[in-house]
Motif scaffolding. Structure first.
Motif, PDB file in Angstrom:
ATOM      1  N   THR A  31     -16.151   2.072  -2.781  1.00 18.25           N
ATOM      2  CA  THR A  31     -15.024   1.932  -3.627  1.00 18.25           C
ATOM      3  C   THR A  31     -14.015   1.132  -3.303  1.00 18.25           C
ATOM      4  O   THR A  31     -13.109   1.452  -2.403  1.00 18.25           O
ATOM      5  N   PRO A  32     -14.159  -0.250  -3.798  1.00 17.96           N
ATOM      6  CA  PRO A  32     -12.949  -1.241  -3.529  1.00 17.96           C
ATOM      7  C   PRO A  32     -11.566  -0.710  -4.087  1.00 17.96           C
ATOM      8  O   PRO A  32     -11.608   0.198  -4.931  1.00 17.96           O
ATOM      9  N   THR A  33     -10.606  -1.107  -3.390  1.00 20.21           N
ATOM     10  CA  THR A  33      -9.026  -0.679  -3.785  1.00 20.21           C
ATOM     11  C   THR A  33      -8.451  -1.757  -4.049  1.00 20.21           C
ATOM     12  O   THR A  33      -9.016  -2.858  -3.868  1.00 20.21           O
ATOM     13  N   GLY A  34      -7.220  -1.579  -4.623  1.00 20.80           N
ATOM     14  CA  GLY A  34      -6.263  -2.904  -5.049  1.00 20.80           C
ATOM     15  C   GLY A  34      -6.121  -2.897  -6.455  1.00 20.80           C
ATOM     16  O   GLY A  34      -6.227  -1.778  -7.129  1.00 20.80           O
ATOM     17  N   VAL A  35      -5.664  -4.174  -7.061  1.00 24.07           N
ATOM     18  CA  VAL A  35      -5.407  -4.113  -8.445  1.00 24.07           C
ATOM     19  C   VAL A  35      -6.010  -5.190  -9.255  1.00 24.07           C
ATOM     20  O   VAL A  35      -6.858  -6.157  -8.657  1.00 24.07           O
ATOM     21  N   VAL A  36      -6.181  -5.076 -10.347  1.00 22.34           N
ATOM     22  CA  VAL A  36      -6.899  -5.913 -11.260  1.00 22.34           C
ATOM     23  C   VAL A  36      -5.788  -6.553 -12.494  1.00 22.34           C
ATOM     24  O   VAL A  36      -5.181  -5.633 -13.055  1.00 22.34           O
ATOM     25  N   VAL A  37      -5.827  -7.886 -12.485  1.00 23.70           N
ATOM     26  CA  VAL A  37      -5.022  -8.417 -13.546  1.00 23.70           C
ATOM     27  C   VAL A  37      -5.875  -8.922 -14.541  1.00 23.70           C
ATOM     28  O   VAL A  37      -6.712  -9.518 -14.678  1.00 23.70           O
ATOM     29  N   PHE A  38      -5.405  -8.158 -15.884  1.00 22.70           N
ATOM     30  CA  PHE A  38      -6.078  -8.558 -17.134  1.00 22.70           C
ATOM     31  C   PHE A  38      -5.197  -9.573 -17.947  1.00 22.70           C
ATOM     32  O   PHE A  38      -4.087  -9.366 -18.273  1.00 22.70           O
ATOM     33  N   ALA A  39      -5.745 -10.854 -18.307  1.00 27.06           N
ATOM     34  CA  ALA A  39      -5.001 -11.719 -19.013  1.00 27.06           C
ATOM     35  C   ALA A  39      -5.781 -12.014 -20.211  1.00 27.06           C
ATOM     36  O   ALA A  39      -6.995 -12.566 -20.410  1.00 27.06           O
ATOM     37  N   ILE A  40      -4.912 -11.717 -21.402  1.00 29.74           N
ATOM     38  CA  ILE A  40      -5.522 -11.526 -22.726  1.00 29.74           C
ATOM     39  C   ILE A  40      -5.048 -12.789 -23.675  1.00 29.74           C
ATOM     40  O   ILE A  40      -3.906 -12.886 -23.870  1.00 29.74           O
ATOM     41  N   SER A  57      -8.190  -8.695  -7.007  1.00 27.68           N
ATOM     42  CA  SER A  57      -7.402  -9.570  -5.885  1.00 27.68           C
ATOM     43  C   SER A  57      -8.081  -9.347  -4.596  1.00 27.68           C
ATOM     44  O   SER A  57      -7.789  -9.973  -3.660  1.00 27.68           O
ATOM     45  N   GLY A  58      -8.940  -8.409  -4.316  1.00 27.32           N
ATOM     46  CA  GLY A  58      -9.388  -8.202  -3.103  1.00 27.32           C
ATOM     47  C   GLY A  58      -8.700  -7.136  -2.381  1.00 27.32           C
ATOM     48  O   GLY A  58      -7.534  -6.663  -2.771  1.00 27.32           O
ATOM     49  N   ASP A  59      -9.178  -6.493  -1.079  1.00 27.26           N
ATOM     50  CA  ASP A  59      -8.373  -5.761  -0.260  1.00 27.26           C
ATOM     51  C   ASP A  59      -9.090  -5.988   1.097  1.00 27.26           C
ATOM     52  O   ASP A  59      -9.977  -7.210   1.295  1.00 27.26           O
TER      53      ASP A  59
END
Length: 591
Positions: free
Chosen positions: A334-343, A376-378
């Motif tokens: 289970t990767p952790t961290g954040v995802v940025v959604f650009a719409i 963004s990876g961890d």
């Protein structure tokens, strides 16, 4: 000289008796008159109930023969026949009696060995069934052993004892009840004992595979739990596996089956050397134990995919964009961290991964939008990104229209209000214009701008009657047009009529002018039209005149009045299409 005849009588003591109890038979032999003397010889006793037969012989002494037996070993009613064999002076004879033999009572005792024992160790339970005095003999039949928390077992008596053996007892204190069912000759009975069973010791060993692995790769941990002798059986319960490298700790629980348990995880999400500890928690019958192993874990890459739902959507409808970040095989976890959604054409939103997914929700304007989700990876997973497209269509609308006041009267201002709302799941603020088309006299087309979802127009030009109003929303870039209708009822307005005459008083033969003023009563408005009928009378002379209302709502007539006196003047407005009738009175004095 001939032999003398005899009679033989027989008695039994005690009567009734119990199975196996000593019973005494007494035969009395006497000569039949005119014979006399004391018979000698022997008496044979035969006692039988059809199942058991006992034959005994006694010597006649002083006219009696006595024998005893404990051989009446089956319950029932015995026929006892005493047969005197005769001698040189006396002939033989016989007599009978009955003997009732009842079941003998019993006692049952039970013992166990070994006691105490451990779980899985064989334990033998032995029941001893014995007659209660004065009963005697060897009971037959079966004994049922009921063991609390254990099995129910049955064994056949042999020599008065019956035994069963079981290794199926759980830890704890067990009460064993041995119940003898009885047989035709012996009544049933029961006895109890207790057996103490303690938990057996165990050992736990653990292995891991594959070893080494990469971050997130599925790794299996296998624990084997075995009892320590003299314990036996198959441990049950759970094993808790704790794997840690100091940064990541994974706790897993598995249930034993056949003494082993295997669990798998892709949760080793940091690289390093893990210590794997398997802890068996024990169960009611087995004590817990612990084993350890090591697992080496290296690093993994990821892919990011993004989906939207619903797609297509309508303007303003909430759309959820979900990014799924997955390790590349053989990595997992289970990767952790954040995802940025650009719409495109919309906002930029950020969400935190949870369980490998991250979601954001927003409403969008009509059109085609591209969303790019960038992970963004961890420390243990590389960055990655994915794209998707979202189609947003115009949302449907509903238009409803209402009027106030309804009904109204002629000349009264009426406000028509259209409410324009998106149809779910559409949402947002509707813009644009609404055109109101009102049928009938005084109607027409009116246009208003939608503000806050409503648009309103007001008119006081509607004729008396029923009018249909149609409100048509024109639509905008995000919302489709729609139409609604309503009806408006306009009634005649009430009026007030005021009549005056001058000069007043007047002189006989002089001309008098009569004037009626007709006006609309609020909330009605406008100038009434039509005629006013004037009636002038003093009770003797009556004059009727008619005047037409002018553009100011005034009707005037005149006439000479000759006869002096007091005249009543009545003015009656006849009404028209838009106004109701009304009346007023005045007086005129002629001198």
């Amino acid at each position: 000289m001939n032999q003398a005849s005899t009679t033989t009588s027989v008695t039994t003591v005690p009567d009734p008796s119990l199975v196996g109890q000593l019973v005494t038979f007494t035969a009395t032999v006497a000569p039949v008159s005119p014979g006399a003397g004391i018979p000698t010889g022997t008496v044979t006793f035969v006692a039988t109930n059809g199942d058991t037969t006992v034959t005994l012989t006694g010597t006649v002494v002083a006219g009696s023969a006595v024998v005893s037996t404990n051989g009446l070993v089956t319950a029932g009613s015995y026929l006892v026949t005493a047969t005197y064999s005769g001698d040189a002076n006396f002939t033989g004879s016989s007599g009978t009696d009955t003997q009732t033999v009842g079941q003998a009572s019993t006692t049952t005792s039970v013992i166990s060995s070994p006691d105490p024992s451990v779980v899985g160790q064989p334990v033998t339970f032995t029941a001893i069934v014995a007659p209660v005095a004065p009963g005697a003999g060897t009971p037959t039949g079966t004994v049922t052993f009921v063991i609390t928390g254990g099995p129910t077992l049955t064994a056949t008596l042999s020599g008065g004892t019956a035994s069963v053996t079981t290794s199926a007892l759980t830890a704890g204190t067990h009460t064993v009840t041995a119940t003898y069912s009885g047989d035709p000759s012996f009544t049933g009975s029961s006895g109890t004992d207790t057996q103490t069973v303690t938990q057996a010791l165990t050992t736990t060993s653990v292995t891991t595979a594959p070893d080494p692995s990469v971050v997130g790769q599925t790794v299996s941990f296998t624990a084997t739990v075995a009892p320590v002798a003299p314990g036996a059986g198959t441990p049950t319960g759970t094993v808790t596996f704790l794997a840690t490298d100091g940064l990541t700790t994974v706790t897993l629980t598995g249930t034993l089956s056949g003494g082993t348990v295997t669990v798998s995880t892709n949760g080793l999400v940091t690289a390093g050397a893990y210590v794997v500890t398997a802890t068996y928690g024990g169960d009611a019958n087995f004590v817990g134990s612990v084993g350890t192993d090591t697992q080496t874990v290296g690093q993994a890459a990821t892919t990011t995919s993004v989906v939207s739902a619903p797609d297509p959507s309508v303007s303003g409808e909430p759309v959820t964009f979900t990014a799924t970040v997955s390790p590349v095989a053989p990595g997992a976890g289970t990767p952790t961290g954040v995802v940025v959604f650009a719409i495109s054409g919309g906002p930029t939103l950020t969400a935190t991964l949870s369980g490998g997914t991250a979601s954001v929700t927003t409403g969008l304007d009509a059109g085609s939008h591209t969303v790019t989700a960038t992970y963004s990876g961890d420390a243990n997973y590389t960055a990655s990104s994915g794209t998707d497209s979202q189609t947003v269509n115009q949302a449907s609308t509903t238009t409803s229209v209402a009027s106030s006041p309804d009904p109204s009267v002629f000349g009264q201002p009426v406000t028509f209000t259209a409410t324009v709302a998106p149809v779910s799941p559409g949402a947002g603020t509707v813009t644009g214009t609404v055109t109101f088309v009102i049928s009938g006299g005084g109607g027409g087309a009116f246009t208003a701008t939608v503000v806050g979802g409503t648009a309103s127009v007001t008119t006081n030009s509607l004729d008396v009657g029923t009018h249909t109003v149609t409100a048509t929303y024109s639509g905008d870039a995000n919302f489709t047009g729609s139409t609604g209708t309503d009806t408006q009822t306009v009634n005649q307005a009430s009026t007030i009529t005021t009549v005056t005459s001058f000069p007043d008083p007047s002189v006989s033969g002089g001309t008098v002018a009569f004037v009626a003023f007709v006006a609309a009563l609020a909330p009605g408005a406008g100038i009434p039209t039509g005629t006013v009928a004037f009636t002038i009378t003093d009770g003797v002379t009556t004059v009727n005149l008619t005047g037409t209302l002018d553009i100011a709502g005034v009707a005037a007539v005149s006439t000479p009045l000759v006869t002096p006196g007091l005249y009543n003047v009545t003015a009656v407005y006849a009404g028209d299409a838009n106004f109701t009738t009304s009346t007023d009175t005045d007086t005129q004095t002629v001198i």
